[in-house]
Write a protein that holds these residues in place. Structure first.
Motif, PDB file in Angstrom:
ATOM      1  N   PRO A 479      97.889  13.577 108.520  1.00 11.20           N
ATOM      2  CA  PRO A 479      98.253  14.527 107.455  1.00 11.20           C
ATOM      3  C   PRO A 479      99.468  14.027 106.668  1.00 11.20           C
ATOM      4  O   PRO A 479     100.297  13.287 107.208  1.00 11.20           O
ATOM      5  CB  PRO A 479      98.594  15.799 108.238  1.00 11.20           C
ATOM      6  CG  PRO A 479      98.958  15.345 109.601  1.00 11.20           C
ATOM      7  CD  PRO A 479      98.189  14.081 109.864  1.00 11.20           C
ATOM      8  N   SER A 480      99.560  14.469 105.430  1.00 10.70           N
ATOM      9  CA  SER A 480     100.697  14.044 104.608  1.00 10.70           C
ATOM     10  C   SER A 480     101.941  14.821 105.040  1.00 10.70           C
ATOM     11  O   SER A 480     101.848  15.838 105.734  1.00 10.70           O
ATOM     12  CB  SER A 480     100.413  14.342 103.141  1.00 10.70           C
ATOM     13  OG  SER A 480     100.384  15.751 102.983  1.00 10.70           O
ATOM     14  N   GLN A 481     103.098  14.332 104.573  1.00 11.74           N
ATOM     15  CA  GLN A 481     104.353  15.007 104.917  1.00 11.74           C
ATOM     16  C   GLN A 481     104.364  16.448 104.386  1.00 11.74           C
ATOM     17  O   GLN A 481     104.785  17.377 105.081  1.00 11.74           O
ATOM     18  CB  GLN A 481     105.513  14.210 104.311  1.00 11.74           C
ATOM     19  CG  GLN A 481     106.843  14.575 104.892  1.00 11.74           C
ATOM     20  CD  GLN A 481     107.966  13.843 104.182  1.00 11.74           C
ATOM     21  OE1 GLN A 481     108.773  14.461 103.504  1.00 11.74           O
ATOM     22  NE2 GLN A 481     108.029  12.537 104.304  1.00 11.74           N
ATOM     23  N   GLN A 482     103.843  16.614 103.155  1.00  7.56           N
ATOM     24  CA  GLN A 482     103.838  17.950 102.553  1.00  7.56           C
ATOM     25  C   GLN A 482     102.967  18.904 103.360  1.00  7.56           C
ATOM     26  O   GLN A 482     103.322  20.060 103.595  1.00  7.56           O
ATOM     27  CB  GLN A 482     103.279  17.930 101.111  1.00  7.56           C
ATOM     28  CG  GLN A 482     104.219  17.379 100.088  1.00  7.56           C
ATOM     29  CD  GLN A 482     104.171  15.839 100.088  1.00  7.56           C
ATOM     30  OE1 GLN A 482     103.613  15.219 100.999  1.00  7.56           O
ATOM     31  NE2 GLN A 482     104.754  15.233  99.081  1.00  7.56           N
ATOM     32  N   GLU A 483     101.820  18.372 103.773  1.00 13.31           N
ATOM     33  CA  GLU A 483     100.901  19.210 104.536  1.00 13.31           C
ATOM     34  C   GLU A 483     101.563  19.665 105.844  1.00 13.31           C
ATOM     35  O   GLU A 483     101.510  20.830 106.221  1.00 13.31           O
ATOM     36  CB  GLU A 483      99.659  18.366 104.862  1.00 13.31           C
ATOM     37  CG  GLU A 483      98.388  19.147 104.991  1.00 13.31           C
ATOM     38  CD  GLU A 483      97.194  18.192 105.079  1.00 13.31           C
ATOM     39  OE1 GLU A 483      96.113  18.670 105.389  1.00 13.31           O
ATOM     40  OE2 GLU A 483      97.361  16.965 104.856  1.00 13.31           O
ATOM     41  N   GLN A 484     102.196  18.711 106.505  1.00 10.60           N
ATOM     42  CA  GLN A 484     102.867  19.040 107.770  1.00 10.60           C
ATOM     43  C   GLN A 484     103.975  20.050 107.526  1.00 10.60           C
ATOM     44  O   GLN A 484     104.124  21.002 108.282  1.00 10.60           O
ATOM     45  CB  GLN A 484     103.476  17.784 108.395  1.00 10.60           C
ATOM     46  CG  GLN A 484     102.456  16.798 108.914  1.00 10.60           C
ATOM     47  CD  GLN A 484     103.155  15.666 109.668  1.00 10.60           C
ATOM     48  OE1 GLN A 484     103.855  15.885 110.626  1.00 10.60           O
ATOM     49  NE2 GLN A 484     102.955  14.443 109.205  1.00 10.60           N
ATOM     50  N   GLU A 485     104.724  19.843 106.460  1.00 10.23           N
ATOM     51  CA  GLU A 485     105.840  20.753 106.172  1.00 10.23           C
ATOM     52  C   GLU A 485     105.342  22.194 106.046  1.00 10.23           C
ATOM     53  O   GLU A 485     105.945  23.136 106.555  1.00 10.23           O
ATOM     54  CB  GLU A 485     106.523  20.306 104.865  1.00 10.23           C
ATOM     55  CG  GLU A 485     107.733  21.134 104.519  1.00 10.23           C
ATOM     56  CD  GLU A 485     108.279  20.802 103.128  1.00 10.23           C
ATOM     57  OE1 GLU A 485     108.116  19.650 102.668  1.00 10.23           O
ATOM     58  OE2 GLU A 485     108.861  21.712 102.511  1.00 10.23           O
TER      59      GLU A 485
END
Ligand code: PEP
Ligand code: MG
Length: 754
Positions: A479-485
């Protein structure tokens, strides 16, 4: 010898039923050992005797009739001693018992070995010869090897046979497993399609020929389509001549070859799967007998085609099938994604052949409160499909085709269990304070189940372990960083202002990502947890940054590192943590990025001895008793065969846990425990007595543990602990804890229905 052993094992496994398997077995062993007689006896525990199941050399009329007591004759002696007996003059032995009905007077030499499966004597194999002689060491080892190899095969054949008999006599049969999530469920089996092979198909009849013909044609059509697509896909990469193989496959699927053979079997009343099995196995055998190596090779093609058709056949059946109202999900190796596919309101129970109560899929069933058992016999699963069953996950039993009386009995027990759970629920919002006023922080283990636990925030003191890997497992890529955030923020907000301990990615072991291949001989001792994160700083930094950003404005995040085993790992991980923190600060100067507490899991034994140094480097620690038990006792937590040995009540584990508490107190390092032990009321009691004041567990355990703690004094728990720590084994420890519960009127938590 090896080839002979293999040939015998293979021939036996190909037999359609237990009787023919045993007939084949005794004949092949007699020939291979060049003797005059080979017999096999099966233990009948209902009558305490052995029954002659097959023989080559004794009176064939005695098969199925002749019985000899467990403590009688030489057969009984082999079983009693649990070791081979090899004698030249059987009749001269004091234990020899003359049994005229079997006609063994003419034999002198006697070699016999027990057939043992999981410590249980299944039967006894006997080889006899007229000439008086001691069998050679080689012959003895041959028979021992054969017996060991065949023990599990025969155990499964025996169970299959019981199931078959039960079907015709409408009796209930029962299988044993290891309970991993307690409870009772009454429902219908839904088998998750295993890797198919013809061995797993039981020959069954079906009188609706038209329906079976339709199913078969549909499967053939789907297979044709599949071959067409395959040949189109490959047409760019392989030469035209090689593609001709698909034409041959298409021809084999024609009505003239496979079709009319299957039709003949359907006419005989076999269901489509059985008809296909009969035809393919016959064709494969015919091709195998050919001398010409080219033609012989065609057996592989026929099998391949057969399996593809079978796959579509089973899929078609499943595609038109809904999950039953009370689904008891059965699989060879259950995975979290299989669980996720069943609508939660339909999932009543879970049975997995492989794995054990400590695997992550199993922890998930506990978190979901779904009764589950693990490690039942390795059976062709498809024969269970659609069967009525009762899952008694208190006692680790699975009842197939239960009688109405049994269903009634279990419905009553289920009702009592619900009543007990309701009593726990009534106190869920009250504080977890003992009678002598000690408050215990009860935290939640979350993350394995992706559906949010909206209502849990008010009953716990926060999250003591958030397993982040489940998010990664359900995605088709990292997952991307934004998604994880976004994910992390949602969790932090839900439990705000209570703390949430987020654990960085702990993949490896039994947690695999479809898109990140890790194939290892010993996955639990391999590339796992922090080792992967440190080898992939780009992934680790991404995750840390996502957590730090998600925490902006909230401040209830704590970060925990899994599988730490050495100082270098602590330092490297802290270095990357600082890097993530400073880089974010530079990238978002207008935001106040907080630096959260960072801690480690104590789950690798080496970590326990490093506390004097590490207590100065990290802010807290949490004991992972699941892995700690696995590594201390050298027992793979997901291996059903050694599940009995995985026991956190082993005095060594308890002593280590107690030492950790003492060390942490000494070095003033805040500590907690987040393994499954803390969610077990007896485990929680011992841990509190050791000094643990923060326990993290799944939701279904939390209410129960809280209810229990509110009825006890810490001083009583401490007295119990002193006695437990002095016990020689887990059994004695559990005897003491159980008595303690009974003395404190908490015995009803342990009722085992059967
Ligand atoms: C443990 O090992 O005890 C633990 C809590 O972590 P996991 O079960 O996810 O390995
Ligand atoms: Mg762990």
């Amino acid at each position: 010898m090896l080839a002979t052993l293999r040939a015998i094992a293979e021939s036996v496994s190909q037999q359609a039923n237990l009787d023919s398997a045993l007939v084949c077995f005794v004949k092949m062993v007699k020939d291979a050992m060049n003797t005059q007689c080979c017999s096999i006896y099966f233990a009948d525990y209902s009558q305490d005797n052995f029954v002659l199941m097959a023989t080559e050399g004794l009176n064939p009329d005695a098969v199925g009739k002749f019985r000899i007591g467990f403590t009688e004759g030489l057969v009984g002696l082999v079983a009693q001693r649990e070791e081979p007996i090899n004698i030249a003059f059987a009749k001269a032995h004091p234990r020899f018992k003359l049994s005229p009905e079997v006609n063994e007077e003419s034999y002198n030499a006697f070699l016999s070995v027990p057939v043992v499966h999981q410590k249980k004597i299944l039967g006894v194999i006997v080889v006899q010869q007229k000439m008086a002689r001691v069998f050679s060491q080689d012959e003895e080892s041959f028979l021992i090897t054969l017996s060991a190899q065949l023990a599990s095969q025969l155990a499964h054949a025996e169970i299959k046979e019981i199931l078959r008999q039960d079907e015709s006599s409408h009796q209930t049969s029962v299988l044993k497993g290891v309970s991993s999530a307690p409870g009772i469920s009454i429902g219908k089996a839904f088998v998750v399609i295993p890797k198919l092979n013809f061995k797993s198909i039981e020959l069954t009849k079906n009188s609706n020929v038209n329906e079976q013909r339709r199913l078969f044609s549909q499967a053939v059509a789907a297979t044709r389509k599949e071959f067409h697509t395959l040949s189109m896909t490959l047409s760019d990469t392989i030469p035209q001549e090689a593609l001709a193989v698909f034409d041959v496959y298409q021809q084999l699927l024609d009505a003239k070859s496979l079709g009319h053979n299957v039709e003949a079997q359907l006419q005989e009343g076999w269901c489509a799967k059985s008809a296909l099995k009969i035809v393919i196995e016959r064709l494969v055998a015919q091709f195998n007998q050919m001398q010409d190596p080219y033609i012989k090779e065609r057996a592989v093609d026929v099998k391949d085609i057969g399996l593809r058709v079978l796959h579509h056949l089973v899929n078609t059946e499943h595609a038109i099938k809904d999950y039953p109202e009370n689904t008891i999900l059965m699989a060879h190796t259950l995975t979290p994604s299989m669980l996720a596919e069943v609508p939660s309101e339909r999932l009543a129970g879970v049975v997995s052949i492989k794995g054990s109560a400590n695997s992550h899929a199993s922890i998930l069933t506990r978190a979901m409160g779904v009764p589950a058992i693990w490690g039942i016999e390795d059976l062709p699963l498809l024969q269970f499909d659609d069967k009525e069953m009762i899952l008694d996950a208190f006692a680790g039993r699975l009842y197939i085709s239960p009688s109405q009386t049994l269903i009634k009995e279990y419905t009553q027990l289920q009702y009592q269990d619900d009543l007990l759970n309701n009593r726990f629920l009534e106190e869920q919002s009250l504080p977890a304070t003992t009678l002598d006023g000690e408050h215990i922080s009860l935290l939640l283990n979350a993350g394995l189940e992706l559906n949010t636990q909206q209502n849990s925030a008010h009953i716990c003191d926060g999250v003591g372990l958030y397993r982040t890997e489940a998010w990664f497992m359900q995605k088709g890529q990292f997952p991307s960083q934004q998604e994880q955030e976004k994910w992390y923020r949602e969790v932090l907000t839900r439990y705000y202002p209570n703390p949430v301990v987020m654990r960085t990615l702990d993949i490896g072991g039994d947690k695999v990502l479809d898109y990140f291949n890790i194939t290892e001989e010993n996955p639990f001792l391999g590339w796992r947890g922090i080792r992967i994160s440190l080898d992939h700083p780009e992934l680790f930094l991404d995750q840390l940054k996502a957590m730090l950003k998600a925490n902006i404005g909230l401040g209830n995040l704590k970060i925990m590192l899994p599988m730490i085993s050495g100082t270098d790992e602590v330092e490297e991980a802290l270095g990357l943590f600082n890097q993530a923190y400073y880089e974010l600060g530079e990238a978002f100067p207008e935001q106040l990025i907080e630096k959260p507490d960072i801690g480690i899991m104590l789950e690798v034994p080496s970590s326990i001895f490093m506390l004097p140094e590490w207590s100065k480097k990290v802010d807290f620690c949490s004991v992972g008793s699941n892995d700690l038990t696995q590594y201390l006792l050298a027992v793979d937590r997901s291996n059903a065969r050694v599940a009995d040995l995985f026991n956190p009540y082993h005095p060594a584990v308890l002593r280590v846990l107690s030492n950790i508490a003492n060390e942490c107190e000494h070095y003033e390092l805040p500590f907690s425990l987040c393994g499954e032990l803390g969610g077990d009321p007896e485990g929680a009691i011992l841990l509190i007595a050791m000094g643990y004041r923060r326990l993290s567990m799944n939701l279904s355990s939390l209410n129960k543990v809280k209810w229990v703690l509110r009825r006890l004094n810490v001083s009583d728990m401490e007295q119990l602990l002193d006695e437990c720590l002095a016990q020689p084994n887990a059994k004695q420890v559990l005897r003491l804890t159980r008595n303690f519960m009974i003395e404190h009127q908490l015995g009803n938590l342990f009722y085992t229905p059967k």
